[in-house]
Design a protein around this motif. Sequence first.
Motif, mmCIF file in Angstrom:
data_model
loop_
_atom_site.group_PDB
_atom_site.id
_atom_site.type_symbol
_atom_site.label_atom_id
_atom_site.label_comp_id
_atom_site.label_asym_id
_atom_site.label_seq_id
_atom_site.Cartn_x
_atom_site.Cartn_y
_atom_site.Cartn_z
ATOM 1 N N HIS A 160 0.834 -1.209 0.000
ATOM 2 C CA HIS A 160 0.000 0.000 0.000
ATOM 3 C C HIS A 160 0.862 1.250 0.000
ATOM 4 O O HIS A 160 0.565 2.237 -0.694
ATOM 5 C CB HIS A 160 -0.915 -0.029 1.220
ATOM 6 C CG HIS A 160 -2.003 0.995 1.189
ATOM 7 N ND1 HIS A 160 -1.827 2.279 1.650
ATOM 8 C CD2 HIS A 160 -3.291 0.923 0.736
ATOM 9 C CE1 HIS A 160 -2.946 2.959 1.500
ATOM 10 N NE2 HIS A 160 -3.859 2.166 0.950
ATOM 11 N N ARG A 161 1.923 1.204 0.769
ATOM 12 C CA ARG A 161 2.831 2.361 0.835
ATOM 13 C C ARG A 161 3.520 2.616 -0.516
ATOM 14 O O ARG A 161 3.681 3.759 -0.942
ATOM 15 C CB ARG A 161 3.870 2.120 1.917
ATOM 16 C CG ARG A 161 4.819 3.292 2.154
ATOM 17 C CD ARG A 161 5.705 3.046 3.360
ATOM 18 N NE ARG A 161 6.629 1.933 3.150
ATOM 19 C CZ ARG A 161 6.529 0.744 3.728
ATOM 20 N NH1 ARG A 161 5.520 0.480 4.545
ATOM 21 N NH2 ARG A 161 7.412 -0.214 3.497
ATOM 22 N N LEU A 162 3.893 1.549 -1.201
ATOM 23 C CA LEU A 162 4.616 1.681 -2.464
ATOM 24 C C LEU A 162 3.701 2.024 -3.635
ATOM 25 O O LEU A 162 4.110 2.749 -4.555
ATOM 26 C CB LEU A 162 5.350 0.374 -2.775
ATOM 27 C CG LEU A 162 6.538 0.010 -1.878
ATOM 28 C CD1 LEU A 162 7.049 -1.386 -2.220
ATOM 29 C CD2 LEU A 162 7.656 1.043 -2.036
ATOM 30 N N HIS A 163 2.472 1.492 -3.608
ATOM 31 C CA HIS A 163 1.617 1.574 -4.787
ATOM 32 C C HIS A 163 0.320 2.338 -4.562
ATOM 33 O O HIS A 163 -0.419 2.578 -5.526
ATOM 34 C CB HIS A 163 1.285 0.163 -5.290
ATOM 35 C CG HIS A 163 2.487 -0.643 -5.649
ATOM 36 N ND1 HIS A 163 3.171 -0.480 -6.837
ATOM 37 C CD2 HIS A 163 3.151 -1.622 -4.957
ATOM 38 C CE1 HIS A 163 4.192 -1.327 -6.882
ATOM 39 N NE2 HIS A 163 4.206 -2.022 -5.752
ATOM 40 N N GLY A 164 0.013 2.669 -3.307
ATOM 41 C CA GLY A 164 -1.265 3.320 -3.026
ATOM 42 C C GLY A 164 -2.425 2.358 -2.997
ATOM 43 O O GLY A 164 -3.568 2.750 -2.762
ATOM 44 N N VAL A 165 -2.159 1.073 -3.221
ATOM 45 C CA VAL A 165 -3.180 0.039 -3.217
ATOM 46 C C VAL A 165 -2.501 -1.284 -2.886
ATOM 47 O O VAL A 165 -1.338 -1.499 -3.252
ATOM 48 C CB VAL A 165 -3.907 -0.050 -4.586
ATOM 49 C CG1 VAL A 165 -2.935 -0.364 -5.710
ATOM 50 C CG2 VAL A 165 -5.054 -1.050 -4.541
ATOM 51 N N ALA A 166 -3.192 -2.141 -2.157
ATOM 52 C CA ALA A 166 -2.684 -3.474 -1.852
ATOM 53 C C ALA A 166 -3.748 -4.487 -2.238
ATOM 54 O O ALA A 166 -4.924 -4.335 -1.894
ATOM 55 C CB ALA A 166 -2.349 -3.607 -0.369
ATOM 56 N N VAL A 167 -3.334 -5.525 -2.963
ATOM 57 C CA VAL A 167 -4.238 -6.583 -3.419
ATOM 58 C C VAL A 167 -3.752 -7.907 -2.835
ATOM 59 O O VAL A 167 -2.610 -8.310 -3.066
ATOM 60 C CB VAL A 167 -4.280 -6.663 -4.956
ATOM 61 C CG1 VAL A 167 -5.148 -7.836 -5.405
ATOM 62 C CG2 VAL A 167 -4.789 -5.362 -5.552
ATOM 63 N N LEU A 168 -4.609 -8.569 -2.077
ATOM 64 C CA LEU A 168 -4.292 -9.872 -1.507
ATOM 65 C C LEU A 168 -5.117 -10.937 -2.217
ATOM 66 O O LEU A 168 -6.343 -10.825 -2.304
ATOM 67 C CB LEU A 168 -4.619 -9.897 -0.014
ATOM 68 C CG LEU A 168 -4.524 -11.263 0.689
ATOM 69 C CD1 LEU A 168 -3.092 -11.780 0.677
ATOM 70 C CD2 LEU A 168 -5.052 -11.169 2.122
ATOM 71 N N VAL A 169 -4.435 -11.980 -2.703
ATOM 72 C CA VAL A 169 -5.113 -13.134 -3.273
ATOM 73 C C VAL A 169 -4.879 -14.295 -2.309
ATOM 74 O O VAL A 169 -3.748 -14.756 -2.133
ATOM 75 C CB VAL A 169 -4.594 -13.478 -4.671
ATOM 76 C CG1 VAL A 169 -5.362 -14.678 -5.242
ATOM 77 C CG2 VAL A 169 -4.722 -12.272 -5.605
ATOM 78 N N ASP A 170 -5.944 -14.749 -1.654
ATOM 79 C CA ASP A 170 -5.862 -15.808 -0.665
ATOM 80 C C ASP A 170 -6.182 -17.122 -1.358
ATOM 81 O O ASP A 170 -7.305 -17.327 -1.846
ATOM 82 C CB ASP A 170 -6.845 -15.527 0.475
ATOM 83 C CG ASP A 170 -6.436 -16.197 1.767
ATOM 84 O OD1 ASP A 170 -5.234 -16.174 2.086
ATOM 85 O OD2 ASP A 170 -7.311 -16.728 2.466
ATOM 86 N N CYS A 171 -5.211 -18.030 -1.389
ATOM 87 C CA CYS A 171 -5.258 -19.189 -2.283
ATOM 88 C C CYS A 171 -5.615 -20.464 -1.526
ATOM 89 O O CYS A 171 -4.952 -20.810 -0.535
ATOM 90 C CB CYS A 171 -3.901 -19.365 -2.965
ATOM 91 S SG CYS A 171 -3.326 -17.878 -3.831
ATOM 92 N N HIS A 172 -6.616 -21.184 -2.028
ATOM 93 C CA HIS A 172 -7.123 -22.380 -1.380
ATOM 94 C C HIS A 172 -7.484 -23.433 -2.428
ATOM 95 O O HIS A 172 -7.500 -23.156 -3.630
ATOM 96 C CB HIS A 172 -8.368 -22.054 -0.553
ATOM 97 C CG HIS A 172 -8.129 -21.069 0.537
ATOM 98 N ND1 HIS A 172 -7.871 -21.445 1.840
ATOM 99 C CD2 HIS A 172 -8.115 -19.709 0.525
ATOM 100 C CE1 HIS A 172 -7.693 -20.365 2.581
ATOM 101 N NE2 HIS A 172 -7.836 -19.297 1.811
ATOM 102 N N SER A 173 -7.807 -24.632 -1.935
ATOM 103 C CA SER A 173 -8.360 -25.668 -2.804
ATOM 104 C C SER A 173 -9.618 -26.218 -2.157
ATOM 105 O O SER A 173 -9.836 -26.063 -0.955
ATOM 106 C CB SER A 173 -7.344 -26.790 -3.038
ATOM 107 O OG SER A 173 -7.119 -27.526 -1.839
ATOM 108 N N MET A 174 -10.442 -26.877 -2.962
ATOM 109 C CA MET A 174 -11.709 -27.388 -2.458
ATOM 110 C C MET A 174 -11.936 -28.808 -2.963
ATOM 111 O O MET A 174 -11.471 -29.178 -4.046
ATOM 112 C CB MET A 174 -12.867 -26.495 -2.914
ATOM 113 C CG MET A 174 -13.014 -26.384 -4.414
ATOM 114 S SD MET A 174 -14.318 -25.219 -4.902
ATOM 115 C CE MET A 174 -14.088 -25.214 -6.698
ATOM 116 N N PRO A 175 -12.661 -29.626 -2.180
ATOM 117 C CA PRO A 175 -13.038 -30.947 -2.679
ATOM 118 C C PRO A 175 -13.839 -30.827 -3.969
ATOM 119 O O PRO A 175 -14.590 -29.860 -4.160
ATOM 120 C CB PRO A 175 -13.885 -31.531 -1.552
ATOM 121 C CG PRO A 175 -13.497 -30.748 -0.334
ATOM 122 C CD PRO A 175 -13.159 -29.380 -0.820
ATOM 123 N N SER A 176 -13.695 -31.789 -4.843
ATOM 124 C CA SER A 176 -14.377 -31.721 -6.133
ATOM 125 C C SER A 176 -15.868 -31.969 -6.021
ATOM 126 O O SER A 176 -16.630 -31.575 -6.906
ATOM 127 C CB SER A 176 -13.763 -32.736 -7.108
ATOM 128 O OG SER A 176 -13.862 -34.050 -6.582
#
Length: 294
Positions: A160-176
């Motif tokens: 956020h400090r460097l770009h003025g915006v912070a994007v978090l992608v929280d990565c998971h898997s799920m049963p089929s």
Amino acid sequence: MDEPDLLDPAFEVIEPDGSPAAVTFNSPHSGARYPARFLAASRLDARALRRSEDAFVDELFGAAPEFGAPLMRAHFPRAFLDVNREPYELDPRMFEGRLPPFANTRSLRVAGGLGTIARIVGEAQEIYGARLPVGEALDRIELIYKPYHRTLRRVLARAHRLHGVAVLVDCHSMPSVGLARDERSRADIVLGDRYGASCSPALIGFAEETLRSLGFSVVRNRPYAGGYITEHYGAPASDFHALQIEINRALYMDERNHCKTGGFEQLRQKLTGFVQQLVEAPFGALAAPRAAAE
């Protein structure tokens, strides 16, 4: 699988060379280092315990630092400690001793056996053969949970400090396959934004369009809208955006035997393309009105 010292280290942030991008990838449930003490306390074998892992997800997104995005990943298993919960979502029936008065003992996740310290894995299989000392649970929170979230906050604050915006992608898997009758067959990918509360429409729209262009079937928020991490770190009005991504395990692994299939490498390559496009997207424009005002 058996690790004698879980805290060396319990997690890591793989940093890119040079200045980090606005996007950070996080894999909180792919840890597979099981301490001997935990295994000894469990009434389940290792194979049963691993059913709660988002196995290999950190590897699927492993190319993120090559494109400038930090990748944070847990080494401890979800069955041992779940950082995608409030810090003190605890079931008093699991412990010998009194929990702190501020513990959340009545959440739906606690009731379902899936609190910060899980009671069950899989289809209601009890993990422990006896109650745990309450001090052990509090140690896990103090020594792993809190440092994990301090580190994640620091990484996002830097973006956020460097770009003025912070994007978090929280990565998971799920049963089929789901348990409910109306969702027996699941999409390839489920994107969660807490029903519009955790990230901008531009972010989830771009992610969905990009994933569809790569050949994936994508749905939003059903059955996974995002957990504590997505809810806690997503504050679009302050230019912090959090998006959860759930990958269908049938695309890349044998769910019964807990091993990769021939589809793993193809999926990894496609997700690497997604990572690159997301990192290179002009998400700095999300902060443009504020920057212009200043």
